[in-house]
Scaffold this motif. Structure first.
Motif, PDB file in Angstrom:
ATOM      1  N   TRP A 385       0.825  -1.206   0.000  1.00 51.86           N
ATOM      2  CA  TRP A 385       0.000   0.000   0.000  1.00 51.86           C
ATOM      3  C   TRP A 385       0.861   1.258   0.000  1.00 51.86           C
ATOM      4  O   TRP A 385       0.560   2.234  -0.698  1.00 51.86           O
ATOM      5  N   ASN A 386       1.925   1.271   0.767  1.00 50.17           N
ATOM      6  CA  ASN A 386       2.819   2.431   0.719  1.00 50.17           C
ATOM      7  C   ASN A 386       3.507   2.531  -0.639  1.00 50.17           C
ATOM      8  O   ASN A 386       3.720   3.635  -1.160  1.00 50.17           O
ATOM      9  N   GLU A 387       3.846   1.398  -1.224  1.00 49.87           N
ATOM     10  CA  GLU A 387       4.481   1.429  -2.550  1.00 49.87           C
ATOM     11  C   GLU A 387       3.513   1.974  -3.594  1.00 49.87           C
ATOM     12  O   GLU A 387       3.893   2.780  -4.450  1.00 49.87           O
ATOM     13  N   ARG A 388       2.254   1.551  -3.521  1.00 51.14           N
ATOM     14  CA  ARG A 388       1.254   2.066  -4.467  1.00 51.14           C
ATOM     15  C   ARG A 388       1.021   3.558  -4.253  1.00 51.14           C
ATOM     16  O   ARG A 388       0.858   4.316  -5.220  1.00 51.14           O
ATOM     17  N   ALA A 389       0.988   3.961  -2.988  1.00 50.48           N
ATOM     18  CA  ALA A 389       0.812   5.388  -2.697  1.00 50.48           C
ATOM     19  C   ALA A 389       1.989   6.192  -3.249  1.00 50.48           C
ATOM     20  O   ALA A 389       1.796   7.271  -3.838  1.00 50.48           O
ATOM     21  N   ASP A 390       3.202   5.690  -3.086  1.00 49.63           N
ATOM     22  CA  ASP A 390       4.375   6.384  -3.621  1.00 49.63           C
ATOM     23  C   ASP A 390       4.276   6.528  -5.141  1.00 49.63           C
ATOM     24  O   ASP A 390       4.562   7.601  -5.699  1.00 49.63           O
ATOM     25  N   ARG A 391       3.868   5.445  -5.815  1.00 51.27           N
ATOM     26  CA  ARG A 391       3.775   5.494  -7.279  1.00 51.27           C
ATOM     27  C   ARG A 391       2.733   6.523  -7.728  1.00 51.27           C
ATOM     28  O   ARG A 391       2.969   7.262  -8.680  1.00 51.27           O
ATOM     29  N   MET A 392       1.601   6.543  -7.036  1.00 53.02           N
ATOM     30  CA  MET A 392       0.562   7.483  -7.451  1.00 53.02           C
ATOM     31  C   MET A 392       0.977   8.922  -7.163  1.00 53.02           C
ATOM     32  O   MET A 392       0.750   9.823  -7.978  1.00 53.02           O
ATOM     33  N   ARG A 393       1.598   9.165  -6.020  1.00 60.42           N
ATOM     34  CA  ARG A 393       2.079  10.519  -5.721  1.00 60.42           C
ATOM     35  C   ARG A 393       3.112  10.949  -6.750  1.00 60.42           C
ATOM     36  O   ARG A 393       3.062  12.095  -7.254  1.00 60.42           O
ATOM     37  N   ASP A 394       4.016  10.073  -7.095  1.00 58.75           N
ATOM     38  CA  ASP A 394       5.054  10.432  -8.064  1.00 58.75           C
ATOM     39  C   ASP A 394       4.448  10.682  -9.445  1.00 58.75           C
ATOM     40  O   ASP A 394       4.875  11.600 -10.159  1.00 58.75           O
ATOM     41  N   ALA A 395       3.449   9.878  -9.822  1.00 60.54           N
ATOM     42  CA  ALA A 395       2.784  10.092 -11.113  1.00 60.54           C
ATOM     43  C   ALA A 395       2.017  11.407 -11.111  1.00 60.54           C
ATOM     44  O   ALA A 395       1.989  12.128 -12.117  1.00 60.54           O
ATOM     45  N   LEU A 396       1.383  11.715 -10.000  1.00 62.69           N
ATOM     46  CA  LEU A 396       0.664  12.992  -9.876  1.00 62.69           C
ATOM     47  C   LEU A 396       1.605  14.162 -10.146  1.00 62.69           C
ATOM     48  O   LEU A 396       1.291  15.074 -10.935  1.00 62.69           O
ATOM     49  N   LEU A 397       2.778  14.141  -9.516  1.00 64.43           N
ATOM     50  CA  LEU A 397       3.725  15.244  -9.682  1.00 64.43           C
ATOM     51  C   LEU A 397       4.365  15.242 -11.067  1.00 64.43           C
ATOM     52  O   LEU A 397       4.611  16.300 -11.655  1.00 64.43           O
ATOM     53  N   ALA A 398       4.615  14.053 -11.608  1.00 61.55           N
ATOM     54  CA  ALA A 398       5.283  13.975 -12.911  1.00 61.55           C
ATOM     55  C   ALA A 398       4.335  14.311 -14.062  1.00 61.55           C
ATOM     56  O   ALA A 398       4.750  14.917 -15.059  1.00 61.55           O
ATOM     57  N   GLU A 399       3.068  13.947 -13.936  1.00 60.73           N
ATOM     58  CA  GLU A 399       2.155  14.040 -15.078  1.00 60.73           C
ATOM     59  C   GLU A 399       1.175  15.209 -15.003  1.00 60.73           C
ATOM     60  O   GLU A 399       0.729  15.697 -16.050  1.00 60.73           O
TER      61      GLU A 399
END
Length: 561
Positions: A385-399
């Motif tokens: 769950w923390n890994e998924r949260a990290d991926r979504m946060r990073d995608a939010l900032l990148a995209e």
């Protein structure tokens, strides 16, 4: 609104008179933006239905407090109080009352049928609209039946005169004759004690600095209904006017307002939509007595809310299924970020973010899901769950972060755009998870939405702004609470303080409307909205705690950091 020794005094045109657990109330509001000349008994079983019209026989002034409704005239008065959630007592002295069917039309398939029960001499209305009966039992004085039972248009009901008292009950098919033994004064005393206990539980901190706290508590207390129909738990409706539902994000704010003093009732509010979670894990758009709607969903703020509620042992599987719905059913193939299928899914129905396209990846949605996955990780520590949260946060900032602001992206077209909606600034809820430059830019943008009364959802200088434009200008409670909280966690307490202060002052001035004109502070739409009352209680309680600990020293000017 004024506050007397007996509690807050309020206008029935703004807030209905009702009681915890009851499905009916008393108000001249008989439909959306529709006001009758007389007070009506309005039921919310199967919808909003005016049932009985209460007309004093002489001119009166009406006074409403949480425990008693009074009509006072030159020759006498009428008083009304709840004996229990489905029974009211009404008495008159020197002032008569015409108690008539609100709907004068009687057909074989609609309208109120009125008859005298031979078993006990009571008078009964059988009403098609609610599928319920309304029994009037004379206790003292004179009661004369009035009107014809022929099909067509006719007044039907009772005329009460002299010194009289009656009981009115809402029930289903049959019940034993009314046998209440308490005096009217005892009924009033019990109703007041019930409300006072509720208020003490949800606002023990209230005082001179929080003049609207008791009225906010009344708005919540009076909007509670007992379980019935699809309402599986004791529930706080959004209103006992026409917004008589539980929507699947509104309930979170009511839960938060109740959490400290009434944790069991708070968790009932949180869980209620989850009782109707579908096979895909989605929550319904709304739940009310006789319908559950799944045509839209609402934003996943539930992880954010749950982190502020008492422990709920069964919460993990419910929240997991709700989160998985967004990850599985609301992400286009190959995309990391989820999407709304309509503005209604966001709760911000007509926000300008959704003007270019309807199926949209937005920054607020990703931010809410990051918080929700963080909460899942806390409930059942799993790296995924923390890994998924990290991926979504990073995608939010990148995209979706373009270096200055968050943009939205059309799922079908792939194009991006920015808007002037406050919704685009909602990722501030991520607080400390955001890089400092992003936090600073969001705080500055939020400050540009701050009017004298609070956060406008569309800036007044926007060409899209409308005073009564729903999410295109007015001030709303949920956006205020979410952004105020995010700013604190992002390191902007001064701006958060100012937003809290202005919103609390707005409620003290204009009550607990569904939303407010951002330029005048006037209450708009439904004027007895529980999530607004809850927002006041949430913000006032937090402010009082900060004041008590010395964290707040006098008023502060707004600042972007």
């Amino acid at each position: 609104m004024t506050v007397a020794a007996s509690g807050p005094v309020f206008s029935l045109r703004e807030i209905p008179f009702s009681h915890r657990g009851s499905w009916f109330g008393f108000s001249p509001v008989v439909a959306e933006k529709t006001y009758a000349e007389d007070v009506h008994l309005v039921s919310h079983q199967t919808g909003m239905h005016p049932i009985l019209r209460l007309t004093p026989t002489a001119e009166t002034a009406i006074t409403a407090t949480p425990h008693q409704l009074t009509w006072a005239g030159e020759d006498g008065r009428i008083d009304l109080a709840y004996e229990n959630p489905d029974t009211v007592r009404v008495r008159g002295n020197g002032l008569g009352l015409r108690l008539l069917a609100a709907d004068p039309v009687l057909t074989p398939f609609s309208g109120p049928y009125f008859y005298q029960d031979p078993a006990d001499g009571s008078y009964v209305f059988t009403v098609y609209q609610t599928g319920r009966r309304y029994r009037i039992t004379p206790l003292t004085g004179r009661a004369e039946p009035h009107g014809a039972q022929a099909l067509g248009v006719a007044e039907r009901g009772l005329v009460l005169s002299g010194a009289w008292e009656i009981a009115i009950e809402e029930y289903e098919t049959a019940r034993a004759p009314y046998t209440g033994t308490d005096t009217f004064e005892q009924v009033v005393k019990a109703a007041r004690a019930d409300f006072d206990a509720f208020t003490e539980a949800v606002a023990p901190w209230r005082g001179d600095r929080t003049p609207a706290a008791e009225l906010a508590a009344y708005v919540l207390w009076s909007a509670i209904v007992r379980p019935a129909g699809f309402v599986t738990r004791p529930a706080v409706l959004m209103s006992k006017h026409w917004m008589d539902k539980v929507w699947s994000w509104d309930h979170c704010f009511n839960a938060l307002a109740l959490a400290e003093g009434l944790p069991g009732l708070a968790l009932d509010q949180f869980r209620l939509p989850f009782d109707h979670q579908d096979a895909a894990g989605a929550l319904p758009d709304s739940v009310t007595h006789s319908e559950v709607l799944h045509n839209f969903v609402k934003p996943p703020i539930h992880g954010w809310a749950l982190s502020r509620l008492p422990p709920a042992p069964d919460a993990y599987p419910l929240l997991e299924r709700w989160t998985t719905f967004w990850l599985d059913a609301r992400r286009a193939p190959g995309r990391e970020l989820p999407h709304y299928q309509h503005g209604n899914d966001s709760g911000w129905d007509n926000a300008t973010t959704f003007d270019p396209e309807r199926v949209v990846e937005t920054a607020d949605l990703a931010a809410f899901l990051v918080l929700q996955m963080r909460q899942l990780a806390r409930l059942a520590p799993e790296a995924r769950w923390n890994e998924r949260a990290d991926r979504m946060r990073d995608a939010l900032l990148a995209e979706l972060w373009d270096g200055e602001r968050f943009v939205a992206r059309g799922v079908h077209s792939g194009r991006t755009w920015s808007s002037s909606s406050l919704l685009d600034l909602m990722p501030i809820v991520l607080g400390e998870e955001l890089p400092h430059p992003v936090r600073a830019a969001l705080a500055a943008g939020i400050e540009r939405h701050l009017t004298a009364f609070g956060l406008a959802t569309e800036p007044p200088d926007s060409p899209h702004y409308a005073d009564d434009g729903y999410w295109r200008g007015p001030i709303w409670a949920p956006s205020t609470v979410l952004i105020e909280d995010g700013l604190r966690r992002a390191g902007y307490p001064d701006l958060a303080d100012e937003i809290s202060s202005r919103f609390r002052a707005l409620c003290e001035k204009s009550g607990f409307a569904e939303n407010f004109d951002a330029r005048t502070g006037e209450g708009l739409r439904d004027r007895a909205y529980t999530w607004t009352a809850s927002a006041y209680l949430i913000l006032a309680a937090a402010h009082e705690r900060r004041t008590a600990t010395g964290a707040v020293i006098g008023p502060r000017a707004a600042t972007s950091g």
